[in-house]
Design a protein around this motif. Structure first.
Motif, PDB file in Angstrom:
ATOM      1  N   GLY A 417       0.811  -1.212   0.000  1.00 13.22           N
ATOM      2  CA  GLY A 417       0.000   0.000   0.000  1.00 13.22           C
ATOM      3  C   GLY A 417       0.851   1.272   0.000  1.00 13.22           C
ATOM      4  N   PRO A 418       0.218   2.341  -0.474  1.00 16.82           N
ATOM      5  CA  PRO A 418      -1.143   2.437  -0.998  1.00 16.82           C
ATOM      6  C   PRO A 418      -1.279   1.779  -2.377  1.00 16.82           C
ATOM      7  CG  PRO A 418       0.007   4.529  -1.249  1.00 16.82           C
ATOM      8  CD  PRO A 418       0.912   3.648  -0.455  1.00 16.82           C
ATOM      9  N   LYS A 419      -2.479   1.309  -2.678  1.00 19.46           N
ATOM     10  CA  LYS A 419      -2.710   0.501  -3.864  1.00 19.46           C
ATOM     11  C   LYS A 419      -2.357   1.233  -5.147  1.00 19.46           C
ATOM     12  CE  LYS A 419      -6.284  -2.194  -6.210  1.00 19.46           C
ATOM     13  NZ  LYS A 419      -7.693  -2.648  -6.198  1.00 19.46           N
ATOM     14  N   GLU A 420      -2.634   2.543  -5.190  1.00 16.16           N
ATOM     15  CA  GLU A 420      -2.370   3.285  -6.421  1.00 16.16           C
ATOM     16  C   GLU A 420      -0.879   3.483  -6.688  1.00 16.16           C
ATOM     17  OE1 GLU A 420      -3.397   6.168  -3.093  1.00 16.16           O
ATOM     18  OE2 GLU A 420      -4.173   4.286  -3.931  1.00 16.16           O
ATOM     19  N   VAL A 421      -0.050   3.226  -5.674  1.00 17.79           N
ATOM     20  CA  VAL A 421       1.401   3.362  -5.852  1.00 17.79           C
ATOM     21  C   VAL A 421       2.059   2.000  -6.049  1.00 17.79           C
ATOM     22  CG1 VAL A 421       3.564   4.142  -4.811  1.00 17.79           C
ATOM     23  CG2 VAL A 421       1.482   5.492  -4.524  1.00 17.79           C
ATOM     24  N   ASN A 422       1.915   1.107  -5.079  1.00 13.53           N
ATOM     25  CA  ASN A 422       2.602  -0.179  -5.178  1.00 13.53           C
ATOM     26  C   ASN A 422       1.645  -1.375  -5.100  1.00 13.53           C
ATOM     27  OD1 ASN A 422       1.944  -0.193  -2.480  1.00 13.53           O
ATOM     28  ND2 ASN A 422       4.047  -0.233  -1.727  1.00 13.53           N
ATOM     29  N   GLY A 423       0.405  -1.156  -5.491  1.00 11.86           N
ATOM     30  CA  GLY A 423      -0.531  -2.264  -5.574  1.00 11.86           C
ATOM     31  C   GLY A 423      -0.406  -2.993  -6.895  1.00 11.86           C
ATOM     32  N   TYR A 424      -1.203  -4.039  -7.061  1.00  9.56           N
ATOM     33  CA  TYR A 424      -1.161  -4.808  -8.299  1.00  9.56           C
ATOM     34  C   TYR A 424      -2.100  -4.193  -9.322  1.00  9.56           C
ATOM     35  CZ  TYR A 424      -1.764  -8.529 -11.691  1.00  9.56           C
ATOM     36  OH  TYR A 424      -1.814  -9.241 -12.864  1.00  9.56           O
ATOM     37  N   PHE A 425      -1.522  -3.774 -10.447  1.00 12.33           N
ATOM     38  CA  PHE A 425      -2.315  -3.359 -11.603  1.00 12.33           C
ATOM     39  C   PHE A 425      -1.401  -3.437 -12.821  1.00 12.33           C
ATOM     40  CE2 PHE A 425      -0.729   0.536  -9.556  1.00 12.33           C
ATOM     41  CZ  PHE A 425      -0.039   1.148 -10.588  1.00 12.33           C
ATOM     42  N   LEU A 426      -2.003  -3.411 -13.993  1.00 16.08           N
ATOM     43  CA  LEU A 426      -1.248  -3.553 -15.237  1.00 16.08           C
ATOM     44  C   LEU A 426      -0.928  -2.187 -15.827  1.00 16.08           C
ATOM     45  CD1 LEU A 426      -3.163  -6.517 -16.960  1.00 16.08           C
ATOM     46  CD2 LEU A 426      -1.050  -6.600 -15.613  1.00 16.08           C
ATOM     47  N   VAL A 427       0.242  -2.112 -16.440  1.00 12.98           N
ATOM     48  CA  VAL A 427       0.670  -0.903 -17.138  1.00 12.98           C
ATOM     49  C   VAL A 427       1.034  -1.275 -18.564  1.00 12.98           C
ATOM     50  CG1 VAL A 427       1.469   0.262 -15.059  1.00 12.98           C
ATOM     51  CG2 VAL A 427       3.041  -1.199 -16.330  1.00 12.98           C
ATOM     52  N   ARG A 428       0.945  -0.294 -19.444  1.00 14.25           N
ATOM     53  CA  ARG A 428       1.253  -0.511 -20.847  1.00 14.25           C
ATOM     54  C   ARG A 428       2.744  -0.271 -21.087  1.00 14.25           C
ATOM     55  NH1 ARG A 428      -1.058  -3.162 -24.778  1.00 14.25           N
ATOM     56  NH2 ARG A 428      -3.067  -2.272 -24.125  1.00 14.25           N
ATOM     57  N   THR A 429       3.412  -1.244 -21.700  1.00  7.72           N
ATOM     58  CA  THR A 429       4.834  -1.131 -22.012  1.00  7.72           C
ATOM     59  C   THR A 429       5.036  -1.396 -23.501  1.00  7.72           C
ATOM     60  OG1 THR A 429       5.396  -3.469 -21.686  1.00  7.72           O
ATOM     61  CG2 THR A 429       5.327  -2.061 -19.715  1.00  7.72           C
ATOM     62  N   PRO A 430       6.205  -1.060 -24.055  1.00 11.15           N
ATOM     63  CA  PRO A 430       6.463  -1.336 -25.478  1.00 11.15           C
ATOM     64  C   PRO A 430       6.362  -2.814 -25.840  1.00 11.15           C
ATOM     65  CG  PRO A 430       8.070   0.226 -24.625  1.00 11.15           C
ATOM     66  CD  PRO A 430       7.283  -0.268 -23.452  1.00 11.15           C
ATOM     67  N   THR A 431       6.524  -3.702 -24.878  1.00  9.64           N
ATOM     68  CA  THR A 431       6.455  -5.138 -25.158  1.00  9.64           C
ATOM     69  C   THR A 431       5.117  -5.740 -24.759  1.00  9.64           C
ATOM     70  OG1 THR A 431       7.482  -5.622 -23.003  1.00  9.64           O
ATOM     71  CG2 THR A 431       8.943  -5.426 -24.912  1.00  9.64           C
ATOM     72  N   GLY A 432       4.148  -4.899 -24.366  1.00  8.27           N
ATOM     73  CA  GLY A 432       2.832  -5.399 -23.979  1.00  8.27           C
ATOM     74  C   GLY A 432       2.506  -5.039 -22.540  1.00  8.27           C
ATOM     75  N   ASP A 433       1.382  -5.529 -22.068  1.00  8.45           N
ATOM     76  CA  ASP A 433       0.965  -5.258 -20.691  1.00  8.45           C
ATOM     77  C   ASP A 433       1.899  -5.943 -19.701  1.00  8.45           C
ATOM     78  OD1 ASP A 433      -1.149  -3.750 -21.560  1.00  8.45           O
ATOM     79  OD2 ASP A 433      -2.613  -5.377 -21.421  1.00  8.45           O
ATOM     80  N   ALA A 434       2.200  -5.238 -18.613  1.00  2.50           N
ATOM     81  CA  ALA A 434       3.068  -5.776 -17.564  1.00  2.50           C
ATOM     82  C   ALA A 434       2.549  -5.300 -16.217  1.00  2.50           C
ATOM     83  CB  ALA A 434       4.515  -5.321 -17.766  1.00  2.50           C
ATOM     84  N   THR A 435       2.974  -5.977 -15.177  1.00  4.32           N
ATOM     85  CA  THR A 435       2.543  -5.590 -13.836  1.00  4.32           C
ATOM     86  C   THR A 435       3.235  -4.308 -13.403  1.00  4.32           C
ATOM     87  OG1 THR A 435       4.267  -6.990 -12.871  1.00  4.32           O
ATOM     88  CG2 THR A 435       2.089  -7.964 -13.135  1.00  4.32           C
ATOM     89  N   ASN A 436       2.616  -3.601 -12.500  1.00  6.26           N
ATOM     90  CA  ASN A 436       3.174  -2.392 -11.923  1.00  6.26           C
ATOM     91  C   ASN A 436       4.582  -2.666 -11.396  1.00  6.26           C
ATOM     92  OD1 ASN A 436       3.718  -0.070 -10.435  1.00  6.26           O
ATOM     93  ND2 ASN A 436       2.380  -0.665  -8.745  1.00  6.26           N
ATOM     94  N   PRO A 437       5.616  -1.947 -11.894  1.00  2.00           N
ATOM     95  CA  PRO A 437       6.993  -2.236 -11.466  1.00  2.00           C
ATOM     96  C   PRO A 437       7.240  -1.988  -9.983  1.00  2.00           C
ATOM     97  CG  PRO A 437       6.911  -0.218 -12.772  1.00  2.00           C
ATOM     98  CD  PRO A 437       5.572  -0.870 -12.889  1.00  2.00           C
ATOM     99  N   LEU A 438       6.378  -1.194  -9.330  1.00  2.00           N
ATOM    100  CA  LEU A 438       6.556  -0.927  -7.907  1.00  2.00           C
ATOM    101  C   LEU A 438       5.807  -1.916  -7.024  1.00  2.00           C
ATOM    102  CD1 LEU A 438       6.365   2.972  -7.716  1.00  2.00           C
ATOM    103  CD2 LEU A 438       8.374   1.518  -7.388  1.00  2.00           C
TER     104      LEU A 438
END
Length: 454
Positions: A417-438
């Motif tokens: 936590g907090p979820k919006e910073v280091n929670g689990y969600f997907l982000v768009r990268t040049p190689t496709g969707d990936a998990t939040n790096p934090l």
């Protein structure tokens, strides 16, 4: 036939010793002719590529393995995953099969008398067998390195790699450091190979000679997992199998790596010299020779134990590291540095305004269990609160992490936590969707300070 005759001292006047080049070529052909060696070569040059390509295409990655969580992002991560596995299991087993059987095979087949009559030199026989074994081992290691890198590049591509402190390595930098990491593990591999030669000479046809490198490697792995002083663990060549991690931080953690490689090379030279002494002193007139337990202990085991003790003393006297080398200040610095680098990566992936590490001024406050001040040592009860401030913001941001920190300095930070910073969600990268790096990230605490004691 006596040992003197075998050594060629009373051979006919017209007899001529076989050159070491011909002896080396003969031993190399004998090794490559064995079906198990051919199978190992084939496996090392094909299996890693297939493994990396297959795993990189899976939805679930080996995130508990170093660099495993980045196998979707870059082809270079797969080669490092294979390197971690090789240092733990593959390389010790390969050295056992190749070097551990170099001399014992002649005992099992009863071919010493023929070989000695043909070559007429103990020294040339030893050199030929040692060099042939080394050549095959280098071929196997090169196969794993090239195959794993090729599999990753074909399956994923030549993209940037996230280092152990969160900083981004360009594809060319990643390629160079991956290659250097594979080169660095040659030193402990040579040490295990030399131990294999020693066991093969000292224990004859006994299967313990064949298993010796694998058993020694297992013992060193257990020692690395125990909470032994860092000086003791650095005195074992097995530390060099994990010290390459320091290549993927900025600045590079060269101290432990260089010490680990130097220790490994000293072990390699010492074990090879001991094997040579045992070999040239052997009585080849005894056809039932099955190794010498007394000589194995006095000429093989005790010198290596003494070498480990001396090396531990030298490391302890020339560095400032004490205990496990894991201290609160080091952990806080490593977590804060990795968070700042990965925050920038997250910002770029979410298309937010760019920010630098200097602007963030990230800091971390870490505790271990109930110890708030002076915490030290590995464990899964580390708790860290990271603080930072964005430019122009009046409020300081905070993020909570739970750390699982192992005795080799590697940690896995799990966002809490907090979820919006280091929670689990997907982000768009040049190689496709990936998990939040934090959300979860790997880090490395430098255990050893190379600053001399005052």
């Amino acid at each position: 036939m006596t040992a003197t005759i075998a050594d060629g001292h009373t051979a006919g006047a017209g007899a001529r010793r076989v050159s070491w080049v011909r002896g080396y070529r003969f031993e190399l052909v004998k090794l490559v002719a064995q079906w198990r060696i051919r199978l190992l070569v084939l496996a090392c040059w094909i299996a890693p590529a297939l493994f990396v390509a297959a795993v990189s295409r899976q939805t679930s990655l080996p995130s508990d393995t170093l660099f495993g969580r980045w196998m979707h992002a870059t082809g270079w991560a797969g080669s490092l995953v294979v390197l971690g596995f090789a240092g733990t299991w593959a390389l010790p087993l390969l050295t056992s099969v190749v070097a551990g059987d170099a001399f014992a095979s002649e005992d099992r087949l009863g071919t010493w008398r023929h070989l000695l009559v043909a070559v007429r030199s103990h020294r040339r026989i030893f050199a030929a067998k040692a060099l042939a074994s080394l050549t095959v081992i280098l071929l196997l290691v090169a196969g794993m390195a090239c195959s794993s890198a090729a599999g990753g590049l074909v399956a994923v591509g030549n993209h940037s790699l996230v280092g152990l402190d969160g900083h981004l390595l360009t594809p060319s930098d990643a390629a160079g450091k991956v290659l250097l990491a594979w080169v660095c593990v040659l030193a402990p591999t040579l040490a295990l190979a030399a131990i294999g030669l020693l066991g093969s000479v000292a224990l004859g046809r006994s299967p313990m000679g064949l298993l010796l490198p694998a058993l020694v490697a297992l013992a060193m792995q257990i020692a690395q997992m125990l909470q032994l002083p860092i000086a003791v663990r650095l005195a074992l060549p097995g530390y060099a199998f994990i010290a390459w991690n320091g290549l993927f931080t900025s600045p590079v953690q060269l101290g432990p790596l260089l010490i680990g490689m130097a220790v490994s090379l000293v072990w390699a030279v010492t074990a090879t010299a001991l094997a040579y002494v045992l070999f040239v002193r052997r009585d080849f007139t005894n056809l039932a020779y099955d190794g010498s337990g007394r000589r194995a202990i006095t000429t093989g085991l005790l010198p290596l134990v003494g070498l480990a003790a001396v090396t531990a003393g030298v490391v302890d006297a020339t560095t400032t590291a004490t205990g496990s080398g894991i201290e609160q200040e080091k952990v806080q610095r490593s977590v804060a540095t990795a968070f700042a680098h990965l925050y920038r990566l997250q910002t770029r992936e979410l298309n937010r305004p760019a920010v630098t590490e200097a602007q963030l001024k990230a800091t971390a406050a870490c505790t271990k269990g109930d110890v708030a001040d002076g915490a030290k040592g590995p464990g899964n009860d580390w708790h860290c609160v990271v603080s930072w401030r964005l430019p122009g913001a009046d409020v300081t941001g905070t993020a909570i992490y739970q750390l699982d920190l192992t005795s080799d300095g590697r940690f896995v930070a799990d966002g809490d936590g907090p979820k919006e910073v280091n929670g689990y969600f997907l982000v768009r990268t040049p190689t496709g969707d990936a998990t939040n790096p934090l959300w979860q990230f790997d880090g490395n605490v430098e255990l050893l300070s190379t600053t001399p004691k005052g």
